[in-house]
Design a protein around this motif. Structure first.
Motif, short mmCIF file in Angstrom:
data_model
loop_
_atom_site.label_atom_id
_atom_site.label_comp_id
_atom_site.label_asym_id
_atom_site.label_seq_id
_atom_site.Cartn_x
_atom_site.Cartn_y
_atom_site.Cartn_z
N MET A 1 2.30 -28.66 4.97
CA MET A 1 3.31 -27.61 5.20
C MET A 1 4.33 -28.07 6.24
O MET A 1 3.98 -28.49 7.33
CB MET A 1 2.64 -26.34 5.73
CG MET A 1 1.78 -25.65 4.71
SD MET A 1 2.73 -24.97 3.33
CE MET A 1 3.57 -23.61 4.15
N THR A 2 5.58 -27.95 5.90
CA THR A 2 6.63 -28.32 6.84
C THR A 2 7.31 -27.09 7.43
O THR A 2 8.30 -27.21 8.12
CB THR A 2 7.69 -29.15 6.11
OG1 THR A 2 8.14 -28.40 4.99
CG2 THR A 2 7.10 -30.46 5.63
N PHE A 3 6.76 -25.92 7.12
CA PHE A 3 7.39 -24.71 7.64
C PHE A 3 7.14 -24.61 9.14
O PHE A 3 6.02 -24.82 9.61
CB PHE A 3 6.87 -23.48 6.91
CG PHE A 3 7.52 -23.30 5.56
CD1 PHE A 3 7.22 -24.17 4.53
CD2 PHE A 3 8.44 -22.30 5.33
CE1 PHE A 3 7.83 -24.04 3.28
CE2 PHE A 3 9.05 -22.15 4.10
CZ PHE A 3 8.74 -23.02 3.07
N PRO A 4 8.17 -24.26 9.91
CA PRO A 4 8.06 -24.27 11.37
C PRO A 4 7.34 -23.04 11.92
O PRO A 4 7.16 -22.04 11.23
CB PRO A 4 9.52 -24.28 11.82
CG PRO A 4 10.24 -23.56 10.73
CD PRO A 4 9.53 -23.91 9.45
N VAL A 5 6.93 -23.18 13.18
CA VAL A 5 6.31 -22.08 13.92
C VAL A 5 7.31 -21.53 14.92
O VAL A 5 7.81 -22.27 15.78
CB VAL A 5 5.04 -22.57 14.66
CG1 VAL A 5 4.44 -21.44 15.48
CG2 VAL A 5 4.02 -23.14 13.68
N VAL A 6 7.60 -20.24 14.79
CA VAL A 6 8.45 -19.56 15.76
C VAL A 6 7.55 -18.83 16.74
O VAL A 6 6.76 -17.97 16.33
CB VAL A 6 9.41 -18.56 15.07
CG1 VAL A 6 10.17 -17.74 16.10
CG2 VAL A 6 10.36 -19.29 14.14
N GLY A 7 7.64 -19.18 18.01
CA GLY A 7 6.87 -18.49 19.03
C GLY A 7 7.72 -17.39 19.65
O GLY A 7 8.89 -17.62 19.96
N MET A 8 7.15 -16.20 19.79
CA MET A 8 7.89 -15.12 20.44
C MET A 8 7.11 -14.60 21.63
O MET A 8 5.94 -14.25 21.51
CB MET A 8 8.20 -13.98 19.46
CG MET A 8 9.02 -12.88 20.13
SD MET A 8 9.81 -11.75 18.97
CE MET A 8 11.39 -12.53 18.68
N VAL A 9 7.78 -14.55 22.77
CA VAL A 9 7.18 -14.04 23.99
C VAL A 9 7.47 -12.56 24.09
O VAL A 9 8.64 -12.16 24.15
CB VAL A 9 7.74 -14.79 25.23
CG1 VAL A 9 7.19 -14.17 26.51
CG2 VAL A 9 7.43 -16.27 25.14
N GLY A 10 6.42 -11.75 24.09
CA GLY A 10 6.60 -10.30 24.19
C GLY A 10 6.19 -9.60 22.92
O GLY A 10 6.59 -10.01 21.83
N VAL B 1 9.89 -23.61 18.18
CA VAL B 1 10.92 -22.97 18.99
C VAL B 1 10.29 -21.74 19.63
O VAL B 1 9.38 -21.13 19.05
CB VAL B 1 12.15 -22.60 18.12
CG1 VAL B 1 11.76 -21.74 16.94
CG2 VAL B 1 13.24 -21.91 18.92
N VAL B 2 10.74 -21.42 20.84
CA VAL B 2 10.25 -20.22 21.52
C VAL B 2 11.43 -19.28 21.75
O VAL B 2 12.49 -19.70 22.25
CB VAL B 2 9.58 -20.58 22.87
CG1 VAL B 2 9.23 -19.31 23.65
CG2 VAL B 2 8.32 -21.41 22.64
N THR B 3 11.24 -18.02 21.37
CA THR B 3 12.28 -17.01 21.60
C THR B 3 11.63 -15.78 22.23
O THR B 3 10.43 -15.79 22.50
CB THR B 3 13.06 -16.72 20.29
OG1 THR B 3 14.14 -15.83 20.57
CG2 THR B 3 12.17 -16.12 19.22
N PHE B 4 12.41 -14.73 22.47
CA PHE B 4 11.95 -13.70 23.39
C PHE B 4 12.23 -12.28 22.89
O PHE B 4 13.29 -12.00 22.35
CB PHE B 4 12.62 -13.90 24.77
CG PHE B 4 12.37 -15.26 25.33
CD1 PHE B 4 11.25 -15.51 26.10
CD2 PHE B 4 13.21 -16.33 25.02
CE1 PHE B 4 10.98 -16.79 26.57
CE2 PHE B 4 12.95 -17.62 25.49
CZ PHE B 4 11.83 -17.85 26.26
N ASP B 5 11.25 -11.43 23.15
CA ASP B 5 11.34 -10.00 22.84
C ASP B 5 12.02 -9.24 23.98
O ASP B 5 12.46 -8.12 23.81
CB ASP B 5 9.90 -9.50 22.64
CG ASP B 5 9.77 -8.02 22.45
OD1 ASP B 5 10.18 -7.54 21.39
OD2 ASP B 5 9.24 -7.35 23.37
N HIS B 6 12.09 -9.86 25.16
CA HIS B 6 12.66 -9.19 26.34
C HIS B 6 13.22 -10.26 27.28
O HIS B 6 13.06 -11.46 27.03
CB HIS B 6 11.60 -8.35 27.05
CG HIS B 6 10.37 -9.11 27.44
ND1 HIS B 6 10.39 -10.12 28.39
CD2 HIS B 6 9.09 -9.05 27.00
CE1 HIS B 6 9.17 -10.61 28.53
NE2 HIS B 6 8.36 -10.00 27.68
N GLU B 7 13.87 -9.81 28.37
CA GLU B 7 14.54 -10.75 29.28
C GLU B 7 13.74 -11.00 30.56
O GLU B 7 14.30 -11.48 31.55
CB GLU B 7 15.92 -10.21 29.68
CG GLU B 7 16.93 -10.11 28.57
CD GLU B 7 16.91 -8.76 27.87
OE1 GLU B 7 16.13 -7.89 28.30
OE2 GLU B 7 17.65 -8.60 26.90
#
Lengths: 379, 379
Positions: free
Chosen positions: A1-10, A67-73
Motif C-alpha cells: 500500500m502506498t497510501f499515506p498516513v495523515v496524523g491529526m493532533v486533537g 504528514v501531521v496536521t492539527f484540530d486546534h492551535e
C-alpha cells in the motif's frame, strides 16, 4: 500500500469530520487524542491517547505519519519547532501556525502585508486601554488575550478603564482593538496546497449569538460581486503571505460603509465552512486532507442556490437522539452532523445543514431543527 | 448518551461506507471483521476480530449492540435463528435474510408473490438441464448455485447438457433460468423501515462487464415513466412482502419487448446504489442506517441531472495513490471512493462518482478516471 498516513493532533469534531472526509480517499488517518471518549476518537481506528503538550508523546505519534496536521492551535510552539527539526512534515506549516497561536503577532503580520484590520495594539494595563481608546473614537474597546481564546472566550468588550481589569489577570499579553461598527460578519474560506494551488469557496455570512457562531449562509446574501471578489482575494493573499497549507478561514467584518476588515483567522477547517459538507462539490474537510497531502484540490463550487449551516448547542434537554424522530420526519432533506459529545448548556454538539432555492425556507428548516434538537422548542 | 450502537457483521467496503455515513448521525458503530486489515476495520474505532461462522463469536459481538446488520449474506442461517432466539434485533430480518441466502427459495417466494421472473426451476443434473431447456426455447440456459455466488461467480451460461457439469460439482442445489434476451439491465433501489416507511431511489441502468458491475447511470436514460414506476413499485412490493428492513437492491432485466423481470436481490447497500453518495440527497448507506434504527428515512431525490458510478477494478498497476495526481488535476469535481483494499487484477477496489448535465461528459469523466486508476490508460 502506498497510501499515506495523515496524523491529526486533537480529537475534536474537526478531526472527526476530517476523518469522515478522508475515508473515501483511502488515506490512513491516525489520531492523537486526550481521551478515548473525544469526538474523533469514537470513530477513528488508529488512535493514540496522549497529551499534545508532551513533546515525547508528539514525537512518538509523529513516527509513521507522512504528514501531521492539527484540530486546534494549542500545541506549544517549541514542540512544533522540535518536530520540524526531527524532519516531521507539519502542515499548515510552522510559521503559519505560530501566527495563528498569537493574535498580537498575527495582527502585526497582517498589518505589514497591507491587510485591512481594525485599529489595534498590544496594551499593558487598564490605563493603557484608556489611552488606546483616546487614540481613536473612545470606548467601547475590544480586548483579547493573544493566546487561548475561542468561541467568545478570551474576548471582552469594555466600556471604561475600570471595566478592563479581567483580561490582564491571565498573565497573557492583551491586544486592544477598536469595536467595529459592522453591518454584518462574513467569512472567506480558502484552501492552499504546498506548491501554491489554491481554491476559494464562496464568501459566506456568519451570524454570531453571544460570541458563538449560530448560522452561516452560503453565499452571503446580497454581497456585491466586487466585495465578494475582494474578500476572496484577501483570503488568498493571506494564505500565500503566511505560507498556509490546508484550510484557512478568514473571519471578516463588513462595515456599514462597504469595506471589509479582517477579524480572526483559523488555519484549519472552520465552523464557517461546515456548510461545504452538503453545499459544495468538495467539502472543506476533503480539501484540507488533499492540501496537506499536496494533492490537487477539489472544486469549491456550490451545489445549491442557498446552503445554511445552523449550529446545535447543548441545552437543558440531554436526549438529542430522541429528537431525531421529529426532525427527520419533518424534514427528510435535513442533514444532521452530530459530534458524539455530551450535552452541556451552550456547548457546540453538532450542526445541521439545509439547502434549497428559497433562502427563508432553508433558514427556517435549519433553525427549527437546531432548536428542536436543543430542546428550545417541542413542536 | 442515548445514541444507539449499530453492529455490523463483515468488514468489507459496504461496512466501511456505512460507517462513514453513520458518523454524522452520531451513532456508535461496532464491527465484526475477519482481520484488522479488512476494508472497514481500517477506519472503525470499535472492531471485534472474529469469525462470523462461529456462533459464540456472534453472540459475544451482539452483546451491547442495539441492532445487528450485515455487510454480506454469508452468516449461517442457524446462527441467525440462535441470535434471534437470544433476543438480538437482526435487520433486515431473519426471513428476509434467509430468502437472500438461497436463490431457489427466493425465486419460489417471488413467484408466489406474483413478481415477474425469468422462467426457472431447480435442476438435478446435466440431463435435467437439457429437459429444462426443452421445456422452453432450448439452450443456452443460465445455471446458478443457490448459495455463495456474487459478481459472476457461481453463475454459468451453458449451451448443452455436456457443458453443464461444473455447476453440480459444489454439492449445492443448482437453479436453472432462461437466458433472458434483455435490452439492458436496470436496478431499483428502495429502503424500508420496520414500521413500513419506504423510499424509492430513481431506477438506474447498470452496465455489466464479464458479469461484474462496471457502470451505473442514474437515472436510467430514456426509461419510460411507466416502466420506471413499475420497477419502483415492484421493489417496494418485494421489500414489503419479504419484510425487508434496510436497503433492498432489485436487479432487473429490461426485455426488448418492454417488460421487466427480476434478476437478483440484495438486502443491504449495493453497488447499484453507490451513486447516491454524491448524487442523492440521502445516500443508500445513510438510509440503511436510518432504517435499521427505525428512524424516519431521508429524501432519495437526485442532486444532479445525471450521476454516473464507475467501478475501479484492480489491474496490473498497483499504485493507485500515485494516479490521484492526474485524476484530481484533470477533474476537480471527481468523487473518488476507495476501499483500502490491496490491488488484485479484477478485484473491486473502489469506485468514482461523476455528475452533471451532459451525460456523455459525465460518463467520459468516470470512465477516464477508472481506467487511469486501474492503469489501463496512462494519459
Amino acid at each position: 500500500m502506498t497510501f499515506p498516513v495523515v496524523g491529526m493532533v486533537g480529537g475534536g469534531q474537526l478531526a472527526r469530520m476530517t476523518h469522515e472526509a478522508g475515508i473515501p480517499l483511502g488515506i490512513r488517518f491516525k489520531l492523537l487524542s486526550d481521551t478515548p471518549q473525544d469526538s474523533a476518537a469514537q470513530v477513528v481506528s488508529d488512535v493514540v491517547i496522549g497529551d499534545y503538550r508532551d513533546l515525547e508523546t508528539l514525537r512518538a505519534f509523529a513516527q509513521g505519519c507522512d504528514v501531521v496536521t492539527f484540530d486546534h492551535e494549542h500545541v506549544p510552539a517549541e514542540h512544533l519547532r522540535a518536530l520540524e527539526a526531527d524532519g516531521v512534515v507539519i502542515r499548515p506549516g510552522i510559521e503559519a501556525l505560530l501566527h495563528a497561536q498569537d493574535k498580537g503577532v498575527m495582527r502585526e503580520r497582517l498589518r505589514e502585508a497591507g491587510v485591512p484590520c481594525p485599529r489595534h495594539r498590544i496594551v499593558a494595563d487598564p490605563e493603557d486601554v484608556a489611552r488606546f481608546a483616546e487614540e481613536g473614537d473612545g470606548f467601547p474597546v475590544v480586548l483579547k488575550t493573544v493566546r487561548g481564546g475561542y468561541d467568545g472566550k478570551g474576548v471582552w468588550v469594555v466600556r471604561s478603564a475600570e471595566d478592563a481589569a479581567d483580561p490582564f489577570r491571565a498573565g497573557v499579553p492583551v491586544l486592544a482593538e477598536e469595536l467595529v461598527d459592522f453591518a454584518r460578519e462574513l467569512a472567506a474560506n480558502v484552501v492552499r496546497s504546498p506548491h501554491g494551488q489554491a481554491v476559494a469557496y464562496p464568501v459566506v455570512e456568519s451570524i454570531q449569538v453571544n460570541g458563538v457562531c449560530d448560522t452561516v449562509i452560503a453565499p452571503a446574501p446580497g454581497l456585491s460581486e466586487a466585495l465578494s471578489a475582494q474578500a476572496q482575494e484577501l483570503a488568498l493573499k493571506i494564505a500565500a503571505e503566511l505560507g498556509v497549507v490546508g484550510h484557512l478561514a478568514v473571519e471578516l467584518f463588513e462595515t456599514k460603509d462597504g469595506r471589509i476588515l479582517v477579524n480572526e483567522l483559523a488555519m484549519r477547517p472552520h465552523n464557517s465552512g461546515h456548510w461545504t459538507q452538503d453545499g459544495a462539490v468538495t467539502s472543506q474537510f476533503a480539501n484540507h486532507v488533499r492540501a496537506v497531502l499536496d494533492l490537487p484540490l477539489g472544486a469549491p463550487n456550490t451545489r445549491a442556490k442557498w446552503t445554511v449551516m445552523t449550529n446545535v448547542l447543548g441545552g437543558d434537554y440531554p436526549d438529542m437522539y430522541a429528537a431525531y424522530l421529529h426532525c427527520m420526519a419533518r424534514d427528510p432533506a435535513l442533514k444532521i452532523h452530530m459530534y458524539g459529545k455530551g450535552v452541556k448548556p451552550g456547548r457546540k454538539v453538532g450542526h445541521v445543514n439545509t439547502y434549497g432555492d428559497d433562502l427563508a425556507d432553508v433558514r427556517e428548516r435549519g433553525r427549527h431543527a437546531a432548536d428542536y434538537l436543543r430542546g428550545t422548542i417541542t413542536e
